[in-house]
Scaffold this active site. Sequence first.
Site, PDB file in Angstrom:
ATOM      1  N   ASN A   1     -23.924 -53.922  48.175  1.00 41.35           N
ATOM      2  CA  ASN A   1     -25.316 -53.761  48.605  1.00 41.35           C
ATOM      3  C   ASN A   1     -25.381 -52.944  49.885  1.00 41.35           C
ATOM      4  OD1 ASN A   1     -24.217 -56.158  49.739  1.00 41.35           O
ATOM      5  ND2 ASN A   1     -26.233 -57.056  50.079  1.00 41.35           N
TER       6      ASN A   1
ATOM      7  N   GLU B   1     -28.158 -52.177  52.677  1.00 40.99           N
ATOM      8  CA  GLU B   1     -29.476 -52.499  53.222  1.00 40.99           C
ATOM      9  C   GLU B   1     -29.969 -51.416  54.164  1.00 40.99           C
ATOM     10  OE1 GLU B   1     -29.106 -56.466  54.862  1.00 40.99           O
ATOM     11  OE2 GLU B   1     -29.229 -57.359  52.854  1.00 40.99           O
TER      12      GLU B   1
ATOM     13  N   CYS C   1     -29.297 -52.826  45.865  1.00 42.06           N
ATOM     14  CA  CYS C   1     -28.394 -53.903  45.442  1.00 42.06           C
ATOM     15  C   CYS C   1     -27.046 -53.321  45.014  1.00 42.06           C
ATOM     16  CB  CYS C   1     -28.981 -54.658  44.263  1.00 42.06           C
ATOM     17  SG  CYS C   1     -30.540 -55.482  44.615  1.00 42.06           S
TER      18      CYS C   1
ATOM     19  N   GLU D   1     -25.361 -53.862  42.319  1.00 44.15           N
ATOM     20  CA  GLU D   1     -25.359 -53.435  40.918  1.00 44.15           C
ATOM     21  C   GLU D   1     -25.973 -52.045  40.778  1.00 44.15           C
ATOM     22  OE1 GLU D   1     -26.561 -56.206  42.336  1.00 44.15           O
ATOM     23  OE2 GLU D   1     -26.966 -57.739  40.829  1.00 44.15           O
TER      24      GLU D   1
ATOM     25  N   CYS E   1     -30.907 -59.296  40.414  1.00 44.34           N
ATOM     26  CA  CYS E   1     -32.341 -59.440  40.645  1.00 44.34           C
ATOM     27  C   CYS E   1     -33.108 -58.755  39.506  1.00 44.34           C
ATOM     28  CB  CYS E   1     -32.729 -58.837  42.003  1.00 44.34           C
ATOM     29  SG  CYS E   1     -32.815 -57.025  42.011  1.00 44.34           S
TER      30      CYS E   1
ATOM     31  N   CYS F   1     -32.462 -54.978  39.122  1.00 48.88           N
ATOM     32  CA  CYS F   1     -31.130 -54.683  38.588  1.00 48.88           C
ATOM     33  C   CYS F   1     -31.051 -55.005  37.100  1.00 48.88           C
ATOM     34  CB  CYS F   1     -30.071 -55.444  39.373  1.00 48.88           C
ATOM     35  SG  CYS F   1     -29.816 -54.759  41.016  1.00 48.88           S
TER      36      CYS F   1
END
Length: 147
Positions: A46, A48, A57, A59, A91, A94
């Site tokens: 990830n 940010e 993310c 993924e 999430c 994703c």
Amino acid sequence: MSMEADVESLIEAARAARGNAYAPYSRFAVGAAVRLAGGEIIVGANFENASFGLSLCAETVAVAAVNAQGRLADMEAIAVAGGDASPVTPCGRCRQILNEAEQVAGRPIAIYCAAANGESFARHSVTELLPFSFSPNDLGHVPPSKS
Ligand SMILES: [Zn+2]
């Protein structure tokens, strides 16, 4: 390589990628690892951002890296690892991204969800995680197939 060793090494790759997570705000490090046809593994972590909404993310990063190599159609499986005790799952965004990859791959993509530590993991399918999905077909688009 046995199926179990295959899954173990994919989860270990996701856990290793987790070490490269840039997550100074949530401090929730996640790693992902995609296995391609032929066994190659592509990882993501990830990423940010101070604006929060721009955060990516693990993924998504991994699947985008796969796409950048022109290998989206070769995705067979993805492992995601994060959280302390219980396996982390993708999430909503994703799940949608994995659905798109599965449409392009033209075969089910196995999703292995693991915690950062420990041995427990869960295997899921895109259909299971995203039932009644919005797909390329809804736009009248048939994803290009490599084969
Ligand atoms: Zn996500």
